[in-house]
Design a protein around this motif. Structure first.
Motif, PDB file in Angstrom:
ATOM      1  N   ILE A  82       0.449  -1.314  -4.542  1.00 33.28           N
ATOM      2  CA  ILE A  82      -0.030   0.069  -4.430  1.00 33.28           C
ATOM      3  C   ILE A  82       0.689   0.956  -5.440  1.00 33.28           C
ATOM      4  O   ILE A  82       0.076   1.774  -6.119  1.00 33.28           O
ATOM      5  CB  ILE A  82       0.197   0.599  -2.996  1.00 33.28           C
ATOM      6  CG1 ILE A  82      -0.783  -0.044  -2.035  1.00 33.28           C
ATOM      7  CG2 ILE A  82       0.089   2.118  -2.943  1.00 33.28           C
ATOM      8  CD1 ILE A  82      -0.443   0.188  -0.586  1.00 33.28           C
ATOM      9  N   PHE A  83       2.011   0.780  -5.541  1.00 30.92           N
ATOM     10  CA  PHE A  83       2.786   1.590  -6.480  1.00 30.92           C
ATOM     11  C   PHE A  83       2.335   1.343  -7.921  1.00 30.92           C
ATOM     12  O   PHE A  83       2.039   2.283  -8.653  1.00 30.92           O
ATOM     13  CB  PHE A  83       4.282   1.301  -6.339  1.00 30.92           C
ATOM     14  CG  PHE A  83       5.117   2.056  -7.325  1.00 30.92           C
ATOM     15  CD1 PHE A  83       5.430   3.392  -7.097  1.00 30.92           C
ATOM     16  CD2 PHE A  83       5.573   1.456  -8.486  1.00 30.92           C
ATOM     17  CE1 PHE A  83       6.183   4.099  -8.013  1.00 30.92           C
ATOM     18  CE2 PHE A  83       6.325   2.159  -9.401  1.00 30.92           C
ATOM     19  CZ  PHE A  83       6.633   3.485  -9.169  1.00 30.92           C
ATOM     20  N   PHE A  84       2.271   0.089  -8.335  1.00 30.42           N
ATOM     21  CA  PHE A  84       1.946  -0.218  -9.718  1.00 30.42           C
ATOM     22  C   PHE A  84       0.501   0.078 -10.077  1.00 30.42           C
ATOM     23  O   PHE A  84       0.185   0.361 -11.233  1.00 30.42           O
ATOM     24  CB  PHE A  84       2.312  -1.659 -10.055  1.00 30.42           C
ATOM     25  CG  PHE A  84       3.791  -1.855 -10.198  1.00 30.42           C
ATOM     26  CD1 PHE A  84       4.473  -1.326 -11.282  1.00 30.42           C
ATOM     27  CD2 PHE A  84       4.514  -2.531  -9.231  1.00 30.42           C
ATOM     28  CE1 PHE A  84       5.842  -1.476 -11.416  1.00 30.42           C
ATOM     29  CE2 PHE A  84       5.887  -2.680  -9.353  1.00 30.42           C
ATOM     30  CZ  PHE A  84       6.552  -2.152 -10.446  1.00 30.42           C
ATOM     31  N   ASP A  85      -0.399   0.074  -9.084  1.00 30.07           N
ATOM     32  CA  ASP A  85      -1.814   0.398  -9.327  1.00 30.07           C
ATOM     33  C   ASP A  85      -2.121   1.872  -9.082  1.00 30.07           C
ATOM     34  O   ASP A  85      -3.263   2.287  -9.239  1.00 30.07           O
ATOM     35  CB  ASP A  85      -2.718  -0.461  -8.437  1.00 30.07           C
ATOM     36  CG  ASP A  85      -2.706  -1.933  -8.841  1.00 30.07           C
ATOM     37  OD1 ASP A  85      -2.204  -2.248  -9.942  1.00 30.07           O
ATOM     38  OD2 ASP A  85      -3.188  -2.766  -8.047  1.00 30.07           O
ATOM     39  N   SER A  86      -1.129   2.647  -8.667  1.00 28.71           N
ATOM     40  CA  SER A  86      -1.289   4.081  -8.368  1.00 28.71           C
ATOM     41  C   SER A  86      -2.386   4.338  -7.342  1.00 28.71           C
ATOM     42  O   SER A  86      -3.135   5.309  -7.436  1.00 28.71           O
ATOM     43  CB  SER A  86      -1.573   4.871  -9.652  1.00 28.71           C
ATOM     44  OG  SER A  86      -0.504   4.763 -10.554  1.00 28.71           O
ATOM     45  N   GLU A  87      -2.477   3.491  -6.342  1.00 30.58           N
ATOM     46  CA  GLU A  87      -3.453   3.663  -5.257  1.00 30.58           C
ATOM     47  C   GLU A  87      -2.963   4.718  -4.268  1.00 30.58           C
ATOM     48  O   GLU A  87      -1.768   5.012  -4.205  1.00 30.58           O
ATOM     49  CB  GLU A  87      -3.655   2.355  -4.494  1.00 30.58           C
ATOM     50  CG  GLU A  87      -4.325   1.247  -5.256  1.00 30.58           C
ATOM     51  CD  GLU A  87      -4.490   0.011  -4.385  1.00 30.58           C
ATOM     52  OE1 GLU A  87      -4.883   0.144  -3.208  1.00 30.58           O
ATOM     53  OE2 GLU A  87      -4.199  -1.085  -4.878  1.00 30.58           O
ATOM     54  N   VAL A  88      -3.869   5.264  -3.495  1.00 31.16           N
ATOM     55  CA  VAL A  88      -3.526   6.190  -2.409  1.00 31.16           C
ATOM     56  C   VAL A  88      -4.234   5.748  -1.123  1.00 31.16           C
ATOM     57  O   VAL A  88      -5.139   6.394  -0.639  1.00 31.16           O
ATOM     58  CB  VAL A  88      -3.852   7.665  -2.757  1.00 31.16           C
ATOM     59  CG1 VAL A  88      -2.879   8.218  -3.758  1.00 31.16           C
ATOM     60  CG2 VAL A  88      -5.268   7.810  -3.269  1.00 31.16           C
ATOM     61  N   PRO A  89      -3.780   4.629  -0.549  1.00 27.33           N
ATOM     62  CA  PRO A  89      -4.405   4.129   0.680  1.00 27.33           C
ATOM     63  C   PRO A  89      -3.952   4.933   1.890  1.00 27.33           C
ATOM     64  O   PRO A  89      -3.044   5.752   1.812  1.00 27.33           O
ATOM     65  CB  PRO A  89      -3.871   2.691   0.769  1.00 27.33           C
ATOM     66  CG  PRO A  89      -2.514   2.795   0.159  1.00 27.33           C
ATOM     67  CD  PRO A  89      -2.674   3.791  -0.970  1.00 27.33           C
ATOM     68  N   ASP A  90      -4.596   4.669   3.014  1.00 28.85           N
ATOM     69  CA  ASP A  90      -4.202   5.311   4.264  1.00 28.85           C
ATOM     70  C   ASP A  90      -2.952   4.649   4.827  1.00 28.85           C
ATOM     71  O   ASP A  90      -2.755   3.437   4.704  1.00 28.85           O
ATOM     72  CB  ASP A  90      -5.322   5.223   5.299  1.00 28.85           C
ATOM     73  CG  ASP A  90      -6.419   6.247   5.058  1.00 28.85           C
ATOM     74  OD1 ASP A  90      -6.212   7.166   4.241  1.00 28.85           O
ATOM     75  OD2 ASP A  90      -7.472   6.132   5.690  1.00 28.85           O
ATOM     76  N   PHE A  91      -2.122   5.474   5.415  1.00 28.66           N
ATOM     77  CA  PHE A  91      -0.955   5.042   6.173  1.00 28.66           C
ATOM     78  C   PHE A  91      -1.092   5.628   7.563  1.00 28.66           C
ATOM     79  O   PHE A  91      -1.790   6.618   7.764  1.00 28.66           O
ATOM     80  CB  PHE A  91       0.344   5.580   5.544  1.00 28.66           C
ATOM     81  CG  PHE A  91       0.785   4.858   4.305  1.00 28.66           C
ATOM     82  CD1 PHE A  91       1.820   3.935   4.357  1.00 28.66           C
ATOM     83  CD2 PHE A  91       0.187   5.105   3.088  1.00 28.66           C
ATOM     84  CE1 PHE A  91       2.255   3.280   3.219  1.00 28.66           C
ATOM     85  CE2 PHE A  91       0.611   4.461   1.940  1.00 28.66           C
ATOM     86  CZ  PHE A  91       1.643   3.548   2.002  1.00 28.66           C
ATOM     87  N   GLN A  92      -0.428   5.015   8.525  1.00 33.99           N
ATOM     88  CA  GLN A  92      -0.304   5.561   9.871  1.00 33.99           C
ATOM     89  C   GLN A  92       1.175   5.701  10.189  1.00 33.99           C
ATOM     90  O   GLN A  92       1.971   4.841   9.814  1.00 33.99           O
ATOM     91  CB  GLN A  92      -0.916   4.629  10.922  1.00 33.99           C
ATOM     92  CG  GLN A  92      -2.403   4.579  10.954  1.00 33.99           C
ATOM     93  CD  GLN A  92      -2.897   3.642  12.051  1.00 33.99           C
ATOM     94  OE1 GLN A  92      -2.204   2.732  12.499  1.00 33.99           O
ATOM     95  NE2 GLN A  92      -4.129   3.865  12.470  1.00 33.99           N
TER      96      GLN A  92
END
Length: 137
Positions: A82-92
């Motif tokens: 996620i960090f290296f792809d600059s994603e912004v997924p959902d977290f809980q």
């Protein structure tokens, strides 16, 4: 509300962008903080010279952080990707006897450390990247 175990404050990560959440492996300490910027609406007509704030204005944000031991599990691999792809997924974030906060976060920092005679450890920092929802328990 009675005292709660700190280990019950969980940060979960959407593993496949389909709502399948898993607790991030190895975390020992977690924190969530909420912030709201204020907009100063004070003017010469403000009663008694007291500051006035404009309700409903300003930017709201949240930040997550966690630290723990490196376990090299699927959640560790997913967080790195996620960090290296600059994603912004959902977290809980599960807050015991309070509820669940969910929404998109960007991982803004990953730190790895270790000592000669200790375990490898890591720290994660995350910043909200959109609207968050709250579901009470």
């Amino acid at each position: 509300m009675v005292a709660q175990n700190g280990k019950d404050l969980l940060i979960k990560l959407d593993m496949d962008n389909a709502g399948n959440f898993e607790t991030i492996a190895g975390l020992r300490a977690t924190r969530i903080s909420f912030n709201a910027e204020s907009v100063d609406a004070t003017c010469l007509n403000s009663t008694g010279g007291w500051r006035e704030l404009l309700g409903g204005a300003g930017v709201k944000s949240a930040s997550l952080s966690g630290s723990g031991i490196f376990k090299d599990q699927t959640t560790d691999e997913r967080a790195r990707q996620i960090f290296f792809d600059s994603e912004v997924p959902d977290f809980q974030v599960i807050v015991p006897d309070f509820g669940t906060i969910e929404g998109p976060f960007m991982i803004t920092g990953i730190e790895y450390a270790g000592t000669y005679n200790g375990e490898a450890n890591y720290e994660l920092s995350m910043a909200s990247a959109g609207a968050l929802t709250f579901t009470a328990l």
